[in-house]
Design a protein around this motif. Structure first.
Motif, PDB file in Angstrom:
ATOM      1  N   UNK A  70     -18.670   0.898  30.308  1.00 54.60           N
ATOM      2  CA  UNK A  70     -17.685   0.789  31.379  1.00 54.60           C
ATOM      3  C   UNK A  70     -16.849   2.042  31.576  1.00 54.60           C
ATOM      4  N   UNK A  71     -17.352   3.183  31.094  1.00 58.84           N
ATOM      5  CA  UNK A  71     -16.657   4.452  31.366  1.00 58.84           C
ATOM      6  C   UNK A  71     -15.464   4.711  30.455  1.00 58.84           C
ATOM      7  N   UNK A  72     -15.426   4.010  29.311  1.00 57.84           N
ATOM      8  CA  UNK A  72     -14.350   4.234  28.335  1.00 57.84           C
ATOM      9  C   UNK A  72     -14.961   4.374  26.935  1.00 57.84           C
ATOM     10  N   UNK A  73     -14.090   4.683  25.947  1.00 57.22           N
ATOM     11  CA  UNK A  73     -14.556   4.746  24.560  1.00 57.22           C
ATOM     12  C   UNK A  73     -14.234   3.466  23.801  1.00 57.22           C
ATOM     13  N   UNK A  74     -13.482   2.591  24.430  1.00 60.59           N
ATOM     14  CA  UNK A  74     -13.239   1.251  23.868  1.00 60.59           C
ATOM     15  C   UNK A  74     -12.557   1.298  22.500  1.00 60.59           C
ATOM     16  N   UNK A  75     -11.723   2.292  22.288  1.00 54.41           N
ATOM     17  CA  UNK A  75     -10.846   2.341  21.114  1.00 54.41           C
ATOM     18  C   UNK A  75      -9.435   2.634  21.635  1.00 54.41           C
ATOM     19  N   UNK A  76      -8.401   2.333  20.832  1.00 55.05           N
ATOM     20  CA  UNK A  76      -7.034   2.440  21.378  1.00 55.05           C
ATOM     21  C   UNK A  76      -6.702   3.846  21.888  1.00 55.05           C
ATOM     22  N   UNK A  77      -6.913   4.865  21.047  1.00 55.08           N
ATOM     23  CA  UNK A  77      -6.733   6.244  21.495  1.00 55.08           C
ATOM     24  C   UNK A  77      -7.961   7.020  21.078  1.00 55.08           C
ATOM     25  N   UNK A  85      -6.664  12.517  16.700  1.00 55.37           N
ATOM     26  CA  UNK A  85      -6.326  11.300  17.426  1.00 55.37           C
ATOM     27  C   UNK A  85      -5.649  11.655  18.744  1.00 55.37           C
ATOM     28  N   UNK A  86      -6.181  11.125  19.818  1.00 59.97           N
ATOM     29  CA  UNK A  86      -5.614  11.403  21.134  1.00 59.97           C
ATOM     30  C   UNK A  86      -4.306  10.673  21.334  1.00 59.97           C
ATOM     31  N   UNK A  87      -3.552  11.071  22.362  1.00 57.80           N
ATOM     32  CA  UNK A  87      -2.205  10.528  22.545  1.00 57.80           C
ATOM     33  C   UNK A  87      -2.150   9.220  23.317  1.00 57.80           C
ATOM     34  N   UNK A  88      -3.255   8.866  23.979  1.00 59.09           N
ATOM     35  CA  UNK A  88      -3.140   7.772  24.953  1.00 59.09           C
ATOM     36  C   UNK A  88      -4.513   7.173  25.170  1.00 59.09           C
ATOM     37  N   UNK A  89      -4.556   5.944  25.637  1.00 55.60           N
ATOM     38  CA  UNK A  89      -5.834   5.277  25.875  1.00 55.60           C
ATOM     39  C   UNK A  89      -6.597   5.947  27.022  1.00 55.60           C
ATOM     40  N   UNK A  90      -7.907   6.139  26.821  1.00 60.47           N
ATOM     41  CA  UNK A  90      -8.727   6.785  27.858  1.00 60.47           C
ATOM     42  C   UNK A  90      -9.031   5.804  28.990  1.00 60.47           C
ATOM     43  N   UNK A  91      -8.599   6.145  30.209  1.00 59.35           N
ATOM     44  CA  UNK A  91      -8.906   5.252  31.346  1.00 59.35           C
ATOM     45  C   UNK A  91     -10.374   5.399  31.740  1.00 59.35           C
ATOM     46  N   UNK A  92     -10.890   4.441  32.445  1.00 58.59           N
ATOM     47  CA  UNK A  92     -12.280   4.528  32.893  1.00 58.59           C
ATOM     48  C   UNK A  92     -12.455   5.574  33.993  1.00 58.59           C
TER      49      UNK A  92
END
Ligand code: HEC
Ligand code: HEC
Ligand code: HEC
Ligand code: HEC
Ligand code: CA
Ligand code: CA
Lengths: 331, 331
Positions: A70-77, A85-92
């Protein structure tokens, strides 16, 4: 507002036929992609899957915006270069073309402007742009493709990001059951799903989540009537505008394919869709929803899962002696 | 040996026609995959692309055996869970079914046995098998697919690895220019490439690199006549057999698609194919090759690039409330 008024007028003129009633809906049908520049789309797809645009040679756009998921990594950040660790959830990236601007805080005007960000972001692909361009220039097949498509412009940050953006514009998800319903097939939704849609409108969810992407049409405060408690330090649109009133204001995310784009919210803190619906109701509207009502809304939201883009995995052209080597570890 | 004798006999009987002469070649044609169990192949493909088989939810088989990149990650040693550096260069999964055994040291008998390794390997996907199985069991679409294909057996380590292996068996690369040449099209190779092939045979490269995969038919000492100098601690097949004579003995790698599977050798130390040819000549055969000769052999080796598998990216079914959550960071 304008659209709604026109729709109502039309409905009145022709009698309240099903079709005309639906034209006044807050959500519009997603149209299938019309591909006018197939070679550019194909090139953009290669670049979207191109790990050599990252310092490690390992991460591509598709690593974090996995088109199998669905165009995301499906993990929180997100996981970026060196497992940072990224700062924010990746949007689709699905239906991202419908967003009024890109990123949670809208700091990129459009998909092309957006695409330059992650390549150079030290927490994402960590690749200096000039080296990324050198990689592409060192590969004859890329040279030929850029030349055929962009002529004199050749390989540049602007052509690279243009091709990626044009590919991303094709990543739409038409023909969801909800679209079939909007198009007039009343049997496309179950009674529970229709009830959920009615609640979605009655509870004013659609005041923020509207348009073809069911979101992405405005910036809104997260925690309008009650604070949203999170450890995540993101401040939202204030980072762009500097205005105190824009603290905790985020772009309203799309609810298309929401069944696939867990975990939810900019901090990725909520995994369950019904739970996310209840959080929204509480912090944005302040009216408690029963589990049953929230479940119905969630059932409706799952009808927004559309046909996923059919992607044939690109075959990437090999590196040459001139290609800058990836630096996966400690350099 | 048997094949060669038969081929020579046949050639004698029918006169040394081009076809019969070619039947005696050390390299055999790669046949296109014949898919007899399409549903199983489709399931295996999903599992090959399934990041939820990793602890982080981020790494899949395709992360390190990228089918956009000739089935490798194209870095010297792999990036695993938590960005740990892997011990050895990742071999391609393309044509792996032709290998006499799997891994550099042949420690897995076949593709099915191999596939269990990386999921649990703490430096790769770092996922306990029982949690990986729980992930799949928590997802109704997987349950239904396994049931339809495996009946009572359902979801188990053995069915998971069977499906992956059956998918991998389809990852062959037929119809390279060299195969066209073997099939009788003498114009498929240039004069330089033909000269390179003649040198490949005359220099006894084909003593080790033979069969349809141009490798994978035997274990051989790396550094037969002169030591191969490397920092990499891998000891080769001695780890499997315990025999001192198996120190530095590795499975002969396939040279199919060698143009794509840089960097070369088990330590991934050499990026340039001509350079790799010269290293081989030196450490395995002890006879210096001129740059020109090595260049010709490399030109021939590039004709071994076959048609890459056409992969439609699988769309993976969504997680549910029961799905164990990925643990990307520090847990
Ligand atoms: C390491 C993970 C990672 C990689 C690699 C990555 N992204 Fe992202 N992407 C993110 C995150 C996280 C965000 C949200 C950032 C924010 O809003 O501040 C994002 C945001 C976006 C958005 C905005 C969507 C929206 O609705 O606002 C688009 C479009 C996008 N990425 C496309 C790309 C492209 C194209 C590439 C490759 C050139 C790429 N991404 C590489 C993690 C990643
Ligand atoms: C006042 C505006 C507003 C209203 C009203 C509103 N939302 Fe939201 N919604 C947002 C914003 C902004 C976000 C993103 C917040 C964040 O992640 O910080 C969001 C996020 C979401 C998400 C998570 C999306 C994702 O991908 O992370 C869901 C699901 C959702 N809303 C559903 C609803 C439902 C259902 C209702 C009604 C009960 C509703 N929203 C009402 C503005 C609104
Ligand atoms: C983190 C990187 C990584 C991941 C993930 C990974 N592999 Fe590997 N793979 C390797 C490395 C490195 C080797 C070589 C190990 C050795 O020989 O000791 C290898 C070896 C192999 C081989 C043997 C090929 C040959 O010719 O010997 C096959 C087949 C294979 N992997 C398939 C898979 C499958 C299937 C998965 C997923 C279930 C997978 N790999 C996941 C890195 C990875
Ligand atoms: C005595 C056996 C033997 C002979 C003779 C031999 N090779 Fe090799 N070859 C090997 C082995 C074993 C390896 C893997 C060594 C390693 O990586 O440790 C290898 C690796 C290679 C590689 C790198 C493959 C990869 O994917 O990393 C190339 C290219 C190659 N050989 C070409 C040649 C050529 C050309 C010749 C003749 C000039 C030749 N070989 C002769 C056994 C042999
Ligand atoms: Ca999300
Ligand atoms: Ca290699």
């Amino acid at each position: 507002m304008k659209t709604t008024l026109i729709a109502i007028t039309v409905a009145a003129a022709f009698g309240a036929s099903a079709l005309c009633a639906l034209a006044a809906e807050p959500i519009q049908i997603i149209e299938p992609a019309v591909i006018t520049e197939p070679a550019k789309v194909e090139l953009g797809k290669k670049l979207f899957f191109e790990p050599r645009l990252s310092k490690s040679g390992f991460l591509s756009c598709n690593s974090c915006h996995n088109l199998s998921l669905g165009g995301v990594d499906a993990i929180p950040t997100s996981i970026g270069h060196d497992w940072q660790e990224g700062p924010i959830n990746a949007p689709t990236v699905l239906n991202a073309k419908y967003m009024l601007a890109q990123f949670w805080d809208g700091r990129a005007a459009d998909l092309q402007e957006q695409a330059a960000g992650p390549i150079e972001n030290p927490k994402e692909m960590a690749m200096e742009h000039h080296i990324a361009l050198k990689v592409l220039e060192s590969i004859p097949q890329y040279q030929a493709e850029f030349k055929a498509i962009y002529g004199e412009q050749g390989i540049s940050l602007s052509t690279v990001t243009d091709a990626i953006a044009v590919f991303e514009e094709t990543l739409v998800t038409p023909n969801s059951r909800f679209d079939q319903y909007l198009a007039g097939d009343h049997d496309a939704l179950s009674a529970e799903e229709k009830a959920g849609y009615a609640l979605f409108k009655a509870n004013a969810c659609s005041a923020c989540h509207n348009g073809p992407a069911v979101g992405g049409t405005s910036y809104q405060k997260m925690g309008l009537v009650q604070p949203f408690v999170t450890d995540n330090p993101a401040q939202g649109r204030i980072d762009v505008t500097g205005k105190e009133s824009d603290r905790n204001v985020f772009k309203v995310p799309t609810l298309r394919n929401i069944e696939l784009t867990y975990p939810y919210f900019h901090d990725g803190s909520v995994w369950d869709l019904t739970e996310a619906v209840k959080v929204m109701q509480q912090v944005q509207l302040g009216l408690p929803l029963s589990d049953e009502e929230a479940g119905k809304i969630a059932a409706f939201l799952k009808t927004l899962t559309g046909e996923q883009p059919q992607i044939t995995l690109p075959i990437l052209p090999p590196s040459t002696a001139e290609t800058p080597r990836p630096q996966p570890f400690g350099q």
